[in-house]
Design a protein around this motif. Sequence first.
Motif, PDB file in Angstrom:
ATOM      1  N   ARG A 112     -14.531 -99.730  80.104  1.00 57.27           N
ATOM      2  CA  ARG A 112     -14.528 -98.412  79.576  1.00 57.27           C
ATOM      3  C   ARG A 112     -14.316 -97.529  80.678  1.00 57.27           C
ATOM      4  O   ARG A 112     -15.547 -97.059  81.310  1.00 57.27           O
ATOM      5  N   PRO A 113     -13.232 -97.293  81.216  1.00 55.41           N
ATOM      6  CA  PRO A 113     -13.127 -96.545  82.588  1.00 55.41           C
ATOM      7  C   PRO A 113     -13.685 -95.084  82.288  1.00 55.41           C
ATOM      8  O   PRO A 113     -14.228 -94.237  83.037  1.00 55.41           O
ATOM      9  N   TYR A 114     -13.749 -94.758  81.029  1.00 58.55           N
ATOM     10  CA  TYR A 114     -14.290 -93.114  80.853  1.00 58.55           C
ATOM     11  C   TYR A 114     -14.868 -93.370  79.463  1.00 58.55           C
ATOM     12  O   TYR A 114     -14.356 -94.020  78.434  1.00 58.55           O
ATOM     13  N   LYS A 115     -16.183 -92.869  79.544  1.00 53.71           N
ATOM     14  CA  LYS A 115     -17.041 -92.862  78.198  1.00 53.71           C
ATOM     15  C   LYS A 115     -17.599 -91.757  77.886  1.00 53.71           C
ATOM     16  O   LYS A 115     -18.083 -91.083  78.611  1.00 53.71           O
ATOM     17  N   VAL A 116     -17.428 -91.437  76.591  1.00 48.40           N
ATOM     18  CA  VAL A 116     -17.958 -89.977  76.048  1.00 48.40           C
ATOM     19  C   VAL A 116     -19.383 -90.290  75.409  1.00 48.40           C
ATOM     20  O   VAL A 116     -19.750 -91.232  74.963  1.00 48.40           O
ATOM     21  N   PRO A 117     -20.203 -89.178  75.642  1.00 47.69           N
ATOM     22  CA  PRO A 117     -21.573 -89.263  74.835  1.00 47.69           C
ATOM     23  C   PRO A 117     -21.232 -89.559  73.377  1.00 47.69           C
ATOM     24  O   PRO A 117     -20.356 -89.052  72.675  1.00 47.69           O
ATOM     25  N   ILE A 118     -22.085 -90.359  72.649  1.00 46.78           N
ATOM     26  CA  ILE A 118     -22.107 -90.858  71.342  1.00 46.78           C
ATOM     27  C   ILE A 118     -22.092 -89.748  70.303  1.00 46.78           C
ATOM     28  O   ILE A 118     -21.496 -89.732  69.189  1.00 46.78           O
ATOM     29  N   PHE A 119     -22.776 -88.727  70.609  1.00 47.50           N
ATOM     30  CA  PHE A 119     -22.769 -87.803  69.651  1.00 47.50           C
ATOM     31  C   PHE A 119     -21.559 -86.940  69.524  1.00 47.50           C
ATOM     32  O   PHE A 119     -21.404 -86.134  68.567  1.00 47.50           O
ATOM     33  N   ILE A 120     -20.634 -87.056  70.537  1.00 45.66           N
ATOM     34  CA  ILE A 120     -19.221 -86.294  70.368  1.00 45.66           C
ATOM     35  C   ILE A 120     -18.437 -86.822  69.152  1.00 45.66           C
ATOM     36  O   ILE A 120     -18.009 -86.022  68.239  1.00 45.66           O
ATOM     37  N   PRO A 121     -18.297 -88.330  69.059  1.00 45.97           N
ATOM     38  CA  PRO A 121     -17.597 -88.852  67.945  1.00 45.97           C
ATOM     39  C   PRO A 121     -18.176 -88.643  66.718  1.00 45.97           C
ATOM     40  O   PRO A 121     -17.464 -88.415  65.652  1.00 45.97           O
ATOM     41  N   ILE A 122     -19.536 -88.635  66.522  1.00 47.77           N
ATOM     42  CA  ILE A 122     -20.459 -88.531  65.558  1.00 47.77           C
ATOM     43  C   ILE A 122     -20.105 -86.975  64.798  1.00 47.77           C
ATOM     44  O   ILE A 122     -19.784 -87.170  63.773  1.00 47.77           O
ATOM     45  N   LEU A 123     -20.330 -86.165  65.844  1.00 46.61           N
ATOM     46  CA  LEU A 123     -20.016 -84.699  65.342  1.00 46.61           C
ATOM     47  C   LEU A 123     -18.644 -84.574  64.906  1.00 46.61           C
ATOM     48  O   LEU A 123     -18.456 -83.668  63.642  1.00 46.61           O
ATOM     49  N   VAL A 124     -17.525 -84.982  65.394  1.00 54.70           N
ATOM     50  CA  VAL A 124     -16.144 -84.804  65.201  1.00 54.70           C
ATOM     51  C   VAL A 124     -15.897 -85.459  63.756  1.00 54.70           C
ATOM     52  O   VAL A 124     -15.506 -85.044  62.886  1.00 54.70           O
ATOM     53  N   LEU A 125     -16.734 -86.500  63.534  1.00 56.10           N
ATOM     54  CA  LEU A 125     -16.497 -87.376  62.409  1.00 56.10           C
ATOM     55  C   LEU A 125     -17.032 -86.651  61.107  1.00 56.10           C
ATOM     56  O   LEU A 125     -16.549 -86.417  60.104  1.00 56.10           O
TER      57      LEU A 125
END
Length: 525
Positions: free
Chosen positions: A444-457
């Motif tokens: 994963r050359p770029y990795k977002v904090p896990i809370f971001i996809p959870i929030l968007v979901l």
Amino acid sequence: MENPAFVGDTENQLKERGKGHEGISSSQSVRGRGSSLPRSESQAEGKCTSVEGGGPTTNDAINLERRVGLLSGVALIVGTMIGSGIFVSPKGLLERTGSVALSLIVWASCGILSLLGALCYVELGCMIPSSGAEHTYFMTAFGHLPAFLFAWVSIILLKPAMLAIICLSFSKYLVEAFATNCEPPLMAIQLLGALTIVLITFINSYSVNLATKVQNIFTAAKLLAILIIVIGGVVKLAQGNTQYLATGFKGSTSSLGDIATAFYSGLWAYDGWNNLNYVTEELKKPYTNLPRAIIIGLPLVTVCYLLVNVSYLAVMSQEELLASETVAVLFGNQLMGRAGEGIMIFAVVMSTFGAANGSSFTAGRLCFVAAREGHMVDVLSYVHAKKLTPSPALLFNASIALLMVIPSDIGSLIDFFSFTAWIFYGGAMAALIIMRYTMKDAPRPYKVPIFIPILVLIISVYLVVGPIIDSPQIEYLYASLFIVAGLFFYFPFVYMKKSIPGMGHLTTFFQLLLQVVPTNTMPDA
């Protein structure tokens, strides 16, 4: 084995080569299949024009080449996001929120939500550097069925609807410029919208380089137009015209359903933030340029939208804005009279044409990738033997868009589009979360904090469920039924690999007619 030349072959020779594809089911994947119809020898010697771009030499696999750089990537994002939305949506969004302040908050929130979603797509695109965006991510995380349903809805409904909406907006503004004293005839708007779809499809089918150049030019033009609007608004504010902005939250709605549908209008204006993921295979240095293009493009668009809306409200009252179908044109008229009106019409025309071009560009790639995976008929995964453009997929998208021009109800199309789109955006967030556990060791050359996809979901679920509970509309039922209808095609043609009789002959016919060939591999990064 050396491949003979394609251009100049007799029809019998082409038919002979096409025989190898007659037995291929419409549901079979063409990934890894070699090309039997290569390009001309003149191309192998590098004699292509600059507009068409160079291609691989003889013996190379036929595939889409990496011809989209950072500038073109930013132009694709910005150019597809800034289209008809900022000129059509302000009315719908303000009407649903009920107040100036709440409408600006929703505009800013839509930008933040789009940026968060785009950052998640950066991780997905760098981890899985294949074109197709959600289709590819669903395939990896969930398997064939969810990926097929996404392709089914997007290719048959969402992407053509987007192209139809933008081209209708383009034609509406252009026709009204020549019908100042009367209501423009609906037939004229529909006809011009259809002709625009045909022209844009020709540009994208003719050359990738031409399509990207058109995108770059029209993106620059629309940014210049937005700058004119912002400067006009700043001048008015400096003159003390703050009375319309000073109304604040007066009249704000308390309905969660209204706020959700207001987000639909705003998010429609922002839609396109994921478009670069549809063309990852054609992006130069994707691990570098994908995140850079998104980090540059999303904040730029958000700032532009906020400043444009403030500028509108520095010149027009809330009542005037709600009464106008062409907000930007009214703004120009009140600011500079007939000259300003003409400038705004030209700006809208330039903006919507560029957005339609970008929409066609990405829609063709999604259709191409889905067909390559066996989720659409084989011929849609073929590319032009000489120009290396996915012309069958582009023509298919245009054909459906032409049918969608007939209803011409832009408001209903936007709600229909947004409701369905956010089902799949939420699915992409779920895919990212799942792959954090099922593919822990994937690079994963770029990795977002896990809370971001959870929030968007979570927000995606709200955007889908909220309007259904608060204010159900028949469009939502149609969208749900259309998704379910995909199952009737998936099980016989994809899961069971059944083939329609005569499909091989039909594929060969279109291969000869369009001079297209199957692709072999994804281009190297």
